[in-house]
Write a protein that holds these residues in place. Sequence first.
Motif, PDB file in Angstrom:
ATOM      1  N   UNK A 229       0.832  -1.207   0.000  1.00 57.66           N
ATOM      2  CA  UNK A 229       0.000   0.000   0.000  1.00 57.66           C
ATOM      3  C   UNK A 229       0.869   1.261   0.000  1.00 57.66           C
ATOM      4  N   UNK A 230       2.028   1.185   0.655  1.00 56.30           N
ATOM      5  CA  UNK A 230       2.901   2.349   0.696  1.00 56.30           C
ATOM      6  C   UNK A 230       4.351   1.957   0.876  1.00 56.30           C
ATOM      7  N   UNK A 231       5.250   2.749   0.298  1.00 57.46           N
ATOM      8  CA  UNK A 231       6.688   2.552   0.500  1.00 57.46           C
ATOM      9  C   UNK A 231       7.438   3.873   0.345  1.00 57.46           C
ATOM     10  N   UNK A 232       6.874   4.978   0.855  1.00 60.82           N
ATOM     11  CA  UNK A 232       7.571   6.258   0.718  1.00 60.82           C
ATOM     12  C   UNK A 232       8.854   6.265   1.541  1.00 60.82           C
ATOM     13  N   UNK A 272      -0.117  12.420  -9.825  1.00 60.93           N
ATOM     14  CA  UNK A 272      -1.563  12.216  -9.817  1.00 60.93           C
ATOM     15  C   UNK A 272      -1.955  11.037  -8.945  1.00 60.93           C
ATOM     16  N   UNK A 273      -3.260  10.867  -8.759  1.00 64.58           N
ATOM     17  CA  UNK A 273      -3.797   9.694  -8.074  1.00 64.58           C
ATOM     18  C   UNK A 273      -3.315   8.425  -8.765  1.00 64.58           C
ATOM     19  N   UNK A 274      -3.450   8.368 -10.113  1.00 62.75           N
ATOM     20  CA  UNK A 274      -3.068   7.190 -10.869  1.00 62.75           C
ATOM     21  C   UNK A 274      -1.590   6.848 -10.633  1.00 62.75           C
ATOM     22  N   UNK A 282       4.036   4.272  -8.334  1.00 65.32           N
ATOM     23  CA  UNK A 282       4.276   5.288  -7.313  1.00 65.32           C
ATOM     24  C   UNK A 282       4.794   4.663  -6.024  1.00 65.32           C
ATOM     25  N   UNK A 283       4.928   5.497  -4.991  1.00 61.19           N
ATOM     26  CA  UNK A 283       5.380   4.965  -3.692  1.00 61.19           C
ATOM     27  C   UNK A 283       4.208   4.742  -2.742  1.00 61.19           C
TER      28      UNK A 283
END
Lengths: 340, 340
Positions: A229-232, A272-274, A282-283
């Motif tokens: 879900x996330x990897x910032x 963007x969202x995409x 994305x991250x």
Amino acid sequence: MKLATLKNGSRDGALVIVSRDLSRCVSAASIAPTLQAALDNWDAVAPQLAALYEQLNAGAAAGAQPFDQAAAHSPLPRAYQWADGSAYINHVELVRRARNAEVPASFYTDPLMYQGGSDSFVGPRDNIYALTEDWGIDLEAEVAVVTGDVKMGATPDEAAQAIRLVMLVNDVSLRNLIPNELAKGFGFFNSKPASAFSPVAVTPDELGAAWMDNKVHLPLAVHLNGQPFGKPNAGEDMTFSFAQLVAHAAQTRELGAGTIIGSGTVSNKQGSLHGSSIANGGVGYCCLAEVRMYETIESGKPQTGFLKFGDTVRIEMNDAAGASIFGAIDQTVAHYRERG
Amino acid sequence: MKLATLKNGSRDGALVIVSRDLSRCVSAASIAPTLQAALDNWDAVAPQLAALYEQLNAGAAAGAQPFDQAAAHSPLPRAYQWADGSAYINHVELVRRARNAEVPASFYTDPLMYQGGSDSFVGPRDNIYALTEDWGIDLEAEVAVVTGDVKMGATPDEAAQAIRLVMLVNDVSLRNLIPNELAKGFGFFNSKPASAFSPVAVTPDELGAAWMDNKVHLPLAVHLNGQPFGKPNAGEDMTFSFAQLVAHAAQTRELGAGTIIGSGTVSNKQGSLHGSSIANGGVGYCCLAEVRMYETIESGKPQTGFLKFGDTVRIEMNDAAGASIFGAIDQTVAHYRERG
């Protein structure tokens, strides 16, 4: 060194030293019974803890046993202070863009920080309890530091010297309660239930080159229901370092040893969202609110829902070699009646 | 019974039992070393503490010594939670009238409460330290309760059962920092430095008939630089009882033993600025901000200044016979460089 607190039926648990690879642990009871006790007397006990840590890593610590992350409580099962910053301004910028508002210029020089409840954290593998899904249960994946004593008016350099430990946090937020509560003007209270911290807290030197400028320069990995879900990167787009956050907290008062200061939801600037989702290169995100803000900006309203009973949240950070540094927060959302 | 914490060089001090007349005390070390330890295990230790209290009052406690209020720390020198309500709506009404704003209807049913810092309280006779008078240093005289464990979603009746102790507070506020801080939207942080509590905490039964409906029905006496400044009745105009405040705090999370919940600045409904001062027959004020609001309402701007270095604040509550119940908070405002 790496430290953890094993559940033992007491309110503060038992302090153990954990091996660098998280495979083994050994009781620190002969040095300090609890992590708070160690922090209260850090200068005297840290060298002893460090010596035992070296023995443990060398396979030479008597009484060592396998380390079970599921047996760990949050490193401080309760603390005298938990204050959470909002250092990733991208997160604030998205909130504002979603409601067509400007970010005040002062937000780039004066950190946002709220005082959180610290009387009863939950363990890294404990359930996230709520009385209803209608509260809008959300995760917030963050990094936090634990400090020693800090004097009133400490500079960021002085504050940096007081950073003792680093850990991860899931700062659970009840999104549907936030608008009414903030409108009352006194900040968060009911909208911030008990947080959970990573099984292991580490001294900054354990992070090697990733600890630079009082930030942690590594990706924070978040999984929702087993999916990425996330990897910032927690070192990027952090407008205020931990030294600045600690100094902000100490502007008008002393901070007592064992104070926990959080980074706020980790968030990297993206397009963007995409393009921001992991599936699209994305991250990703460290909270559901952020996806919903992208959705609102692009389509006028959020589509993604908040957490439901049975949903799982996993938060972890690996080093450059892929090894888990802090162990994993891994929680399931459940109704409070299951607390027993 | 009455309990206090003597300073002994440690962070948590030493628990003592204090005689009803505050003249004598005796160590409770054989029962519980600290007040937090007693609260952690209250059901088991309270009967033992009560038995020793009866011996002390009967002059039969071995090792009893004179009780020196100046030797006392706040009953909990540090706590895992300090949350302060704003139960005296008159105070909120004055704030709003001073800026020609309405009080939202919800404020009469949904308590205001902020999460305060609890990592390092100051003692009842310790200085109020600040780096500059420009912060706008103000007192806030209040009543507070200490709770045992409270479950999530507790009703006011259940919350009332968890009230263990009552004490007084000086919730120091930095008025000139508040507007900017609240405008940021995250509540108080820098504007609320360390609070001080009364030398003695008492079980509700010590208040006799004055403890009714989970409120303390006695005047709270405030002196500024030795002059009477306030004597409002803490039982009057308290829109939310302590049971309601504790239940509010527990709406979405458990509260750990040793949680302190404050009443907010005690404030009785009065008429004009002239008639509200003690000199003119009123009950006066529990904070300087309130005088300034009357001044603003009547003359367009405040005249009274905030506290200066060297000013003294005394907060005490006497029973119907004129005896001090909690001992006195008695603090002097000083520059932090004098902290040494």
